[in-house]
Design a protein around this motif. Structure first.
Motif, PDB file in Angstrom:
ATOM      1  N   TYR A  44       0.767  -1.177  -0.026  1.00 41.23           N
ATOM      2  CA  TYR A  44       0.071   0.058   0.140  1.00 41.23           C
ATOM      3  C   TYR A  44       0.816   1.124   0.026  1.00 41.23           C
ATOM      4  CZ  TYR A  44      -4.126  -2.716   0.986  1.00 41.23           C
ATOM      5  OH  TYR A  44      -5.201  -3.676   0.732  1.00 41.23           O
ATOM      6  N   PHE A  45       0.551   2.294  -0.533  1.00 40.79           N
ATOM      7  CA  PHE A  45       1.058   3.608  -0.815  1.00 40.79           C
ATOM      8  C   PHE A  45      -0.231   4.294  -0.151  1.00 40.79           C
ATOM      9  CE2 PHE A  45       2.948   1.159  -4.149  1.00 40.79           C
ATOM     10  CZ  PHE A  45       4.307   1.638  -3.997  1.00 40.79           C
ATOM     11  N   ASP A  46       0.048   4.974   1.112  1.00 41.07           N
ATOM     12  CA  ASP A  46      -0.680   5.497   2.070  1.00 41.07           C
ATOM     13  C   ASP A  46      -0.562   7.054   2.352  1.00 41.07           C
ATOM     14  OD1 ASP A  46       1.531   5.239   3.269  1.00 41.07           O
ATOM     15  OD2 ASP A  46       0.627   3.658   4.706  1.00 41.07           O
ATOM     16  N   GLU A  47       0.382   7.730   1.691  1.00 37.79           N
ATOM     17  CA  GLU A  47       0.589   9.096   1.954  1.00 37.79           C
ATOM     18  C   GLU A  47       0.354   9.894   0.715  1.00 37.79           C
ATOM     19  OE1 GLU A  47       4.113  10.201   4.121  1.00 37.79           O
ATOM     20  OE2 GLU A  47       4.130   8.673   5.414  1.00 37.79           O
ATOM     21  N   LEU A  48      -0.580  10.715   0.748  1.00 41.11           N
ATOM     22  CA  LEU A  48      -0.878  11.506  -0.465  1.00 41.11           C
ATOM     23  C   LEU A  48       0.163  12.870  -0.626  1.00 41.11           C
ATOM     24  CD1 LEU A  48      -2.776  11.860  -3.129  1.00 41.11           C
ATOM     25  CD2 LEU A  48      -4.222  13.091  -1.536  1.00 41.11           C
ATOM     26  N   GLU A  49       0.802  13.008  -1.720  1.00 39.90           N
ATOM     27  CA  GLU A  49       1.692  13.783  -2.163  1.00 39.90           C
ATOM     28  C   GLU A  49       0.967  15.187  -2.842  1.00 39.90           C
ATOM     29  OE1 GLU A  49       4.640  14.141  -0.942  1.00 39.90           O
ATOM     30  OE2 GLU A  49       5.171  12.272  -0.108  1.00 39.90           O
ATOM     31  N   ASP A  50       0.389  14.679  -4.018  1.00 41.35           N
ATOM     32  CA  ASP A  50      -0.335  15.495  -4.777  1.00 41.35           C
ATOM     33  C   ASP A  50      -1.428  14.992  -5.662  1.00 41.35           C
ATOM     34  OD1 ASP A  50      -0.549  18.328  -5.894  1.00 41.35           O
ATOM     35  OD2 ASP A  50       0.722  17.943  -7.614  1.00 41.35           O
ATOM     36  N   LEU A  67      -0.811  11.059  -6.989  1.00 41.72           N
ATOM     37  CA  LEU A  67       0.744  10.689  -6.313  1.00 41.72           C
ATOM     38  C   LEU A  67       0.753  10.493  -4.830  1.00 41.72           C
ATOM     39  CD1 LEU A  67       3.649  10.490  -6.990  1.00 41.72           C
ATOM     40  CD2 LEU A  67       3.878  12.929  -6.536  1.00 41.72           C
ATOM     41  N   PHE A  68       1.172   9.241  -4.860  1.00 35.51           N
ATOM     42  CA  PHE A  68       1.273   8.840  -3.308  1.00 35.51           C
ATOM     43  C   PHE A  68       2.697   8.213  -3.133  1.00 35.51           C
ATOM     44  CE2 PHE A  68      -3.074   7.537  -4.494  1.00 35.51           C
ATOM     45  CZ  PHE A  68      -3.780   8.047  -3.345  1.00 35.51           C
ATOM     46  N   SER A  69       3.174   8.187  -1.758  1.00 36.65           N
ATOM     47  CA  SER A  69       4.245   7.759  -1.222  1.00 36.65           C
ATOM     48  C   SER A  69       4.050   6.773  -0.001  1.00 36.65           C
ATOM     49  CB  SER A  69       5.122   9.000  -0.876  1.00 36.65           C
ATOM     50  OG  SER A  69       4.791   9.594   0.139  1.00 36.65           O
ATOM     51  N   THR A  70       5.215   6.082   0.234  1.00 40.84           N
ATOM     52  CA  THR A  70       5.180   5.273   1.526  1.00 40.84           C
ATOM     53  C   THR A  70       6.580   5.184   1.939  1.00 40.84           C
ATOM     54  OG1 THR A  70       4.602   3.105   2.413  1.00 40.84           O
ATOM     55  CG2 THR A  70       5.299   3.027  -0.050  1.00 40.84           C
ATOM     56  N   ILE A  71       6.646   5.188   3.084  1.00 39.02           N
ATOM     57  CA  ILE A  71       8.050   5.358   3.935  1.00 39.02           C
ATOM     58  C   ILE A  71       7.919   4.036   4.863  1.00 39.02           C
ATOM     59  CG2 ILE A  71      10.080   6.262   5.296  1.00 39.02           C
ATOM     60  CD1 ILE A  71       9.140   8.682   3.741  1.00 39.02           C
ATOM     61  N   SER A  72       8.397   2.945   4.753  1.00 39.89           N
ATOM     62  CA  SER A  72       8.265   1.606   5.706  1.00 39.89           C
ATOM     63  C   SER A  72       9.832   1.326   6.104  1.00 39.89           C
ATOM     64  CB  SER A  72       7.634   0.431   4.839  1.00 39.89           C
ATOM     65  OG  SER A  72       8.345   0.045   3.883  1.00 39.89           O
ATOM     66  N   ASN A  73       9.801   0.428   6.942  1.00 43.48           N
ATOM     67  CA  ASN A  73      11.050  -0.147   7.400  1.00 43.48           C
ATOM     68  C   ASN A  73      11.801  -0.998   6.126  1.00 43.48           C
ATOM     69  OD1 ASN A  73      10.941   0.981   9.712  1.00 43.48           O
ATOM     70  ND2 ASN A  73       9.748  -0.795  10.371  1.00 43.48           N
TER      71      ASN A  73
END
Length: 513
Positions: A44-50, A67-73
């Motif tokens: 999943y990409f759960d952070e909306l950038e634009d 446009l989504f982002s995800t930062i995981s371990n």
């Protein structure tokens, strides 16, 4: 893993007794952007950038690019998903979510939904003969209580084809902004995405759907460095009428063309391999594609990028090295050397070949810890005399091969360098020279040491001696033939200025910075 989307209306005046001075039409739904995985495990990409709203021929059903982002371990990634406005409205007209049961799990609300439906603003369609609703303040308390208790819709909003159109992982920079242009090409419509990064650059990308849409091919057309400083791009606006993108950052606003067809080379095959929907080969050059142009000379193949089929008038099987301009690069034995080769297409595969002598055949360059192939060229970390020869940089894409760089590498052997030093030693013994007073150079960095930082330290001491003799020899030539100055002149203002400028001089043929 779930991102909320809210829809509300500007003419929402809040409630009379419930939700006073608050939104009474607030609803939200889960916006899903994920990569399907085996055994039902999704990424999943759960952070909306634009978000960008792409207008279509059906004005009531635009498409939403997110446009989504995800930062995981595990990894850092970005994705672009496309949603139809009709699918979004269907979710908001569907059942509400409700916490039910002893575990208070989310489920679809199956009870009665009050009228007017929560989330709807007053209009002619909500009015009834028995009751008129001129404002949300006229709504019954039952509607407002339901709206406050059920802001979430039960069904999520899925993207087209249930998967992203673009996925990028482990990038050096973050993706921040997105604008999209729908372009008419010879073989259909293509959505060209312009994605701004936090390093002042813009990616120009298209996504090609294959067959049953199970696979998506991502093609990076260009990467434009808009700002010299690596600053984040904060805003992007597209003007289809002017064929421009306006890119903003904290250092300024830049204007970027949607297409630069002239940069794709001067051959039909190069223009075809670019796969840019804006560009086509017109028989003479790579120019802007015009749907109303003459089809006889127009060559364009975005989906396959196959120059063999598009450019039949060229011999694509013969690798003609003589057509490539030859360059000469000199390297010093046991030092590092770099041969530059940047392919015109990001999708091209680069191969290096070397021809060391007329008696030998051309061989592919074998890379190891000493010889490394980079995105910009071939790096020799330590150069040997047997590395001398003619180097060919070839690119291959979709069965088409061409040589884009031909470099003659000349290796200066260590014995040659020693002979130069020995000859200079003999000349310096006959013509003694005074080395500049180290006190005059205190706090300054000698210019040739900066150069040695670039070419290596193998012969640093000898090169320092050589550069000092060049400095002194040049100083003697400058004073030779010049009338001696009187003591009064040296003590005067001009004398002091000359002494200062001589102390800060730069090497010959080098510009001051």
């Amino acid at each position: 893993m779930i991102l909320g989307v809210l829809f509300s209306f500007q003419n929402d005046a809040g409630g009379q007794r419930v939700l006073v001075n608050k939104w009474s039409t607030f609803n939200k739904a889960r916006l899903v952007c994920s990569v399907p995985g085996p055994d039902g495990i999704d990424t999943y990409f759960d952070e909306l950038e634009d978000v960008f709203l792409l207008r279509t021929k059906d004005g009531k059903n635009p498409e939403v690019y997110a446009l989504f982002s995800t930062i995981s371990n595990v990894f850092q990634g970005f994705a672009v998903c496309v949603y139809r406005m009709a699918d979004i409205w269907e979710v908001f007209n569907g059942p509400f979510a409700h916490k039910d049961g002893p575990d208070h799990q989310w489920a679809a609300y199956e009870g009665k939904v009050p009228y007017p439906r929560p989330g709807v603003c007053p209009s002619k369609t909500t009015n009834q003969p028995s009751r008129q609703y001129s404002s949300t303040k006229d709504y019954p308390d039952e509607v407002l209580h339901f709206a406050r208790a059920h802001p979430l819709m039960s069904k999520p909003v899925y993207p087209l084809h249930r998967q992203p159109v673009l996925v990028k992982t482990n990038l050096e920079h973050r993706l921040r902004q997105i604008v999209v242009d729908r372009v008419e090409a010879e073989d259909g419509q293509y959505d060209v995405m312009f994605i701004g990064t936090d390093a002042g650059s813009v990616l120009k990308v298209i996504a090609l759907q294959r067959g049953n849409f199970a696979a998506v091919e991502e093609v990076i057309l260009e990467e434009l460095q808009v700002f010299k400083a690596p600053v984040p791009i904060t805003e992007m606006e597209i003007s289809v009428k002017r064929q421009m993108i306006y890119v903003a950052s904290k250092v300024g606003v830049a204007q970027v063309k949607l297409h630069r067809c002239e940069t794709y080379g001067t051959a039909c095959a190069e223009c075809c391999l670019a796969r840019d929907p804006y560009c086509a080969w017109d028989g003479l050059s790579c120019t802007r594609y015009q749907a109303a142009g003459k089809r006889r000379f127009r060559r364009q193949d975005i989906r396959n990028g196959n120059p063999v089929h598009q450019c039949l008038d060229q011999n694509l099987t013969v690798d003609d090295f003589d057509n490539t301009e030859e360059k000469v690069v000199y390297g010093t034995e046991h030092n590092s050397t770099f041969l530059e080769c940047i392919p015109k297409s990001p999708q091209a595969t680069v191969q290096w070949f070397v021809h060391r002598s007329p008696e030998e055949l051309r061989d592919e360059v074998k890379t190891d810890e000493r010889i490394m192939k980079t995105e910009q060229g071939l790096l020799f970390r330590k150069l040997f005399r047997q590395d001398a020869g003619m180097y060919y940089c070839k690119t291959q894409e979709h069965g088409f091969t061409q040589t884009i760089t031909k470099i003659m590498l000349e290796v200066i052997e260590s014995e040659q360098l020693e002979q130069v030093f020995q000859r200079e030693d003999e000349e310096s013994s006959r013509q003694p020279c005074l080395v500049p007073d180290p006190r005059l150079l205190h706090g300054q960095r000698v210019w040739f040491k900066d150069i040695m930082h670039l070419i290596g330290y193998t012969n640093l001491q000898r090169v320092e001696e050589y550069c000092e003799r060049v400095w002194c020899g040049d100083r003697q030539l400058r004073h030779k033939g010049r009338p001696p100055k009187s003591k009064n002149m040296l003590d005067g203002k001009k004398g002091r200025g000359k002494q200062h400028s001589e102390r800060n001089r730069v090497p010959r043929q080098a510009a001051a910075t």
